[in-house]
Every structure is written in C-alpha cells, then in structure tokens.
Design a protein around this motif. Structure first.
Motif, mmCIF file in Angstrom:
data_model
loop_
_atom_site.group_PDB
_atom_site.id
_atom_site.type_symbol
_atom_site.label_atom_id
_atom_site.label_comp_id
_atom_site.label_asym_id
_atom_site.label_seq_id
_atom_site.Cartn_x
_atom_site.Cartn_y
_atom_site.Cartn_z
ATOM 1 N N UNK A 276 0.738 -1.396 0.277
ATOM 2 C CA UNK A 276 0.247 0.092 -0.243
ATOM 3 C C UNK A 276 0.851 1.437 0.309
ATOM 4 N N UNK A 277 1.665 1.547 0.658
ATOM 5 C CA UNK A 277 2.887 2.105 0.840
ATOM 6 C C UNK A 277 3.165 2.277 -0.701
ATOM 7 N N UNK A 278 3.816 2.293 -1.818
ATOM 8 C CA UNK A 278 3.583 2.025 -3.047
ATOM 9 C C UNK A 278 3.732 3.609 -3.077
ATOM 10 N N UNK A 279 1.685 3.486 -3.346
ATOM 11 C CA UNK A 279 0.691 4.339 -3.992
ATOM 12 C C UNK A 279 0.975 5.499 -3.486
ATOM 13 N N UNK A 280 0.975 5.558 -1.715
ATOM 14 C CA UNK A 280 1.709 6.774 -1.131
ATOM 15 C C UNK A 280 3.063 7.851 -1.454
ATOM 16 N N UNK A 281 3.561 6.897 -1.777
ATOM 17 C CA UNK A 281 4.861 7.444 -2.623
ATOM 18 C C UNK A 281 5.349 7.820 -3.430
ATOM 19 N N UNK A 282 4.260 7.027 -4.891
ATOM 20 C CA UNK A 282 4.559 8.104 -5.447
ATOM 21 C C UNK A 282 4.384 9.150 -5.927
ATOM 22 N N UNK A 283 2.272 9.461 -4.832
ATOM 23 C CA UNK A 283 2.547 11.167 -4.412
ATOM 24 C C UNK A 283 3.441 11.645 -3.408
ATOM 25 N N UNK A 284 4.238 10.799 -2.980
ATOM 26 C CA UNK A 284 4.954 11.988 -2.380
ATOM 27 C C UNK A 284 6.075 12.239 -3.166
ATOM 28 N N UNK A 285 6.619 11.550 -3.824
ATOM 29 C CA UNK A 285 8.063 11.864 -4.985
ATOM 30 C C UNK A 285 7.583 12.643 -5.836
ATOM 31 N N UNK A 286 5.995 12.391 -6.206
ATOM 32 C CA UNK A 286 5.177 13.893 -7.282
ATOM 33 C C UNK A 286 5.685 14.393 -6.832
ATOM 34 N N UNK A 287 4.863 15.350 -5.727
ATOM 35 C CA UNK A 287 5.308 16.799 -4.989
ATOM 36 C C UNK A 287 6.677 16.583 -4.828
ATOM 37 N N UNK A 288 7.968 16.445 -4.157
ATOM 38 C CA UNK A 288 9.169 16.394 -4.852
ATOM 39 C C UNK A 288 9.691 16.483 -5.529
ATOM 40 N N UNK A 289 9.654 16.359 -6.694
ATOM 41 C CA UNK A 289 9.441 16.440 -8.072
ATOM 42 C C UNK A 289 9.644 17.731 -8.896
ATOM 43 N N UNK A 290 7.927 18.283 -8.190
ATOM 44 C CA UNK A 290 7.599 18.828 -8.703
ATOM 45 C C UNK A 290 8.589 20.523 -7.914
ATOM 46 N N UNK A 291 8.797 20.546 -6.677
ATOM 47 C CA UNK A 291 9.436 20.923 -5.750
ATOM 48 C C UNK A 291 11.128 20.719 -6.615
ATOM 49 N N UNK A 292 11.690 19.702 -7.120
ATOM 50 C CA UNK A 292 12.932 19.624 -7.526
ATOM 51 C C UNK A 292 12.623 19.959 -9.156
#
Length: 331
Positions: free
Chosen positions: A258-274
């Motif tokens: 289940x964590x994969x789904x959450x991390x896909x979203x959190x990494x999207x946020x970090x990617x937007x910041x980057x």
C-alpha cells in the motif's frame, strides 16, 4: 398446487422478508427473523417453481430472497467509494507501522554518507578518482547547479519522479530478498557522501546542501520509507511469529505494498519542488521552507493520522480495495 391459496397463506411471511431485506441495520432478533424467513422462503420458491414454473408470485418472492442474500453476504462497494477510506485510514496505518524503521534507515543513511564523505576527504587519492582536475572543477562549479535547470521544469519533474518512484517500488517489491533494499539504500548513501565530499573539497559544501535541501527532504525520506517497507516484508518472512510464513508474507505484503501508492504521490510532490522550486532565484529560506513544509506534512500524515488510524484498528491491508477494483474490472 392452488397458487393463489398458497400465496395468500404465505403472503405475510413474504412481506416480512421483503421488509427486512430492505433494512440496513438489524437488531439481533431481526437478524434471526430474516434468516428464518430466507430459509422458509427458499423452500417455498422451490415448491412454486417445481409445480407452476415461472410465475408472478415466484418472481416477487425471488426478489425478496435476493435482497435478503445481499444482507448476508454484503454488497460489493464501488472502488471509487473506497478511495477516501484508503487515504484516511489504510495508507496512513501502513506508513505508521514502519515509522521507527523509517527513522532507523534515515539515521543509517546519514551515518554511511558521513563516513564516506570523511573517508574521501581524508584519504589521499580518493577525490582524484573522480576524473581529471578539470572535470571535477566543471562538475563542482557548473554541472552540479546546472543539473536543475538544463531541462524544462515539467520534463525534469517527470524524469526525476518516474526514476525515484521506480526505485521506491523496487525496494518494496524485492524487499523479500533481504538484500535488494539495503543495497539500494547503501549505494544511495555512498553517492550522497562522495558527492558531498567532492563539493567540500572545492569549498562548495554550502551549495551542495542548499540545492539538495528544498526537494531532498521529502525525496530522501520517501526513499527511506520504501526501504523500510521492503525490509519489513523480509522480516515478516524471517520472523512470522504465530503465523505461517505464507500468511505473514501475504498480510504484510498487502499492507506494506500500500505504501507504494503513497510514495508515488510524495515523490511526485518532491519532483515538482525539484523541477519548479529549486531552480528559482528565490531566497533560500523560502525554497528550503517549502521543502520543510512538504516533509512536515508527510511526517504528520505518517505519525499523526497514522496513529489515529492504527488505534481505530486499521492495519493498512489493501485487500478490500483490491477486491473492489477487481469487481470494477470484471463487470
């Protein structure tokens, strides 16, 4: 069989079956009564079909039995209706159960990165292995900073997001091996340490931290979380407790994937910041502040919302969500 007389004799029973079948909540007595009416109604429908075939009375009784059956077995819920429950309870509960391991991975990564940086800075010849002096100078003074602005914000965001999400998914999917997740985490820590040492050797360690800090806080913690989830799945196989290994792997695997789904979203946020924030000519306090807020929100979701979901009895198991998805696909 006199169908009219038979229907008249059992009409009250069928009315009661239909009434109870429409209820959403039952008392103990009502539940027992529904079961009795279902059992007797099934026998009566069989008798009607055997003697009279398909009839209006039989169809009416069949509808009542179908509704009652749904009360026993439970109607499948649309997967879309389960999305709020997933993000409010299942996902934060899954993140909460590995919270301490996430911190342990973060500490271990920081320790390995620091040791590698100190080793590279204090061991003659190590820095020299990073190419020629001209190459190192160009990397430190130009390439490191230009990396964040060589591509358009949207394409750069997509590139780093897909790469990091793929690494996170691999950590969890291959976590059962026991070596894949630690290997990726170790290589990541080594890379951070050596890159920092190279920047420090040219008195640009401040640039190193300034450019990593805005997006790196959430990005790195997301990778730590992926590694922690992968190692937790491995540990469920090694020490299943009272469960069989197969059952432990199934339960932990469903919950922690289940964590994969959450991390896909959190990494999207970090990617937007980057992609959109790190390159800006804003004051560093603003850029780093945005990254800190993003990490703080993730930690609150994991520790605060996750604690509440855990206390409510949520395990993070994805089984119900998957079942709903299969129903949508099947029909």
């Amino acid at each position: 069989m006199d169908l009219d007389a038979y229907s008249a004799a059992h009409s009250d029973e069928w009315d009661e079956l239909a009434r109870l079948g429409k209820k959403r909540r039952f008392t103990g007595a009502e539940a027992d009564r529904l079961i009795e009416r279902y059992q007797s109604g099934s026998s009566q429908l069989s008798a009607i079909k055997t003697t009279a075939g398909q009839t209006i009375q039989g169809d009416r009784l069949s509808v009542g039995l179908s509704r009652a059956r749904l009360r026993f077995t439970g109607a499948g819920r649309n997967v879309v209706s389960q999305v709020p429950q997933f993000f409010a309870a299942q996902l934060p509960a899954a993140l909460f159960r590995i919270r301490w391991l996430c911190l342990a991975v973060a500490f271990g990564t920081a320790l390995v990165a620091t040791l590698y940086a100190l080793w590279a800075l204090n061991t003659p010849g190590v820095i020299a292995h990073f190419g020629t002096a001209e190459f190192r100078k160009q990397f430190v003074e130009q390439d490191f900073v230009n990396y964040y602005s060589n591509h358009s914000p949207s394409s750069f965001t997509g590139q780093v997001w897909t790469n990091n999400a793929w690494l996170a998914a691999q950590c969890i999917a291959f976590g059962i091996t026991g070596v894949y997740a630690p290997y990726l985490l170790f290589m990541n820590a080594q890379s951070i340490g050596l890159s920092g040492a190279l920047m420090a050797s040219h008195d640009r360690l401040d640039i190193f931290f300034l450019y990593i800090a805005p997006h790196g806080q959430l990005e790195l913690y997301s990778i730590f979380t992926a590694g922690a989830a992968g190692m937790a799945i491995f540990w469920a196989w090694i020490a299943p407790g009272a469960r069989t290994r197969a059952r432990a792997l199934a339960e932990e695997g469903r919950a922690l994937f289940t964590v994969v789904i959450g991390l896909i979203l959190s990494l999207l946020v970090s990617g937007i910041i980057e992609g959109f924030v790190t390159r800006q000519d804003w004051p560093w306090v603003i850029k780093i502040g945005i990254g800190s807020v993003a990490l703080g929100a993730f930690l609150f979701y994991q520790w605060g919302v996750g604690r509440r979901a855990h206390r409510a009895g949520e395990t993070g198991d994805l089984g119900e969500f998957e079942a709903g998805a299969r129903q949508i696909v099947a029909g």
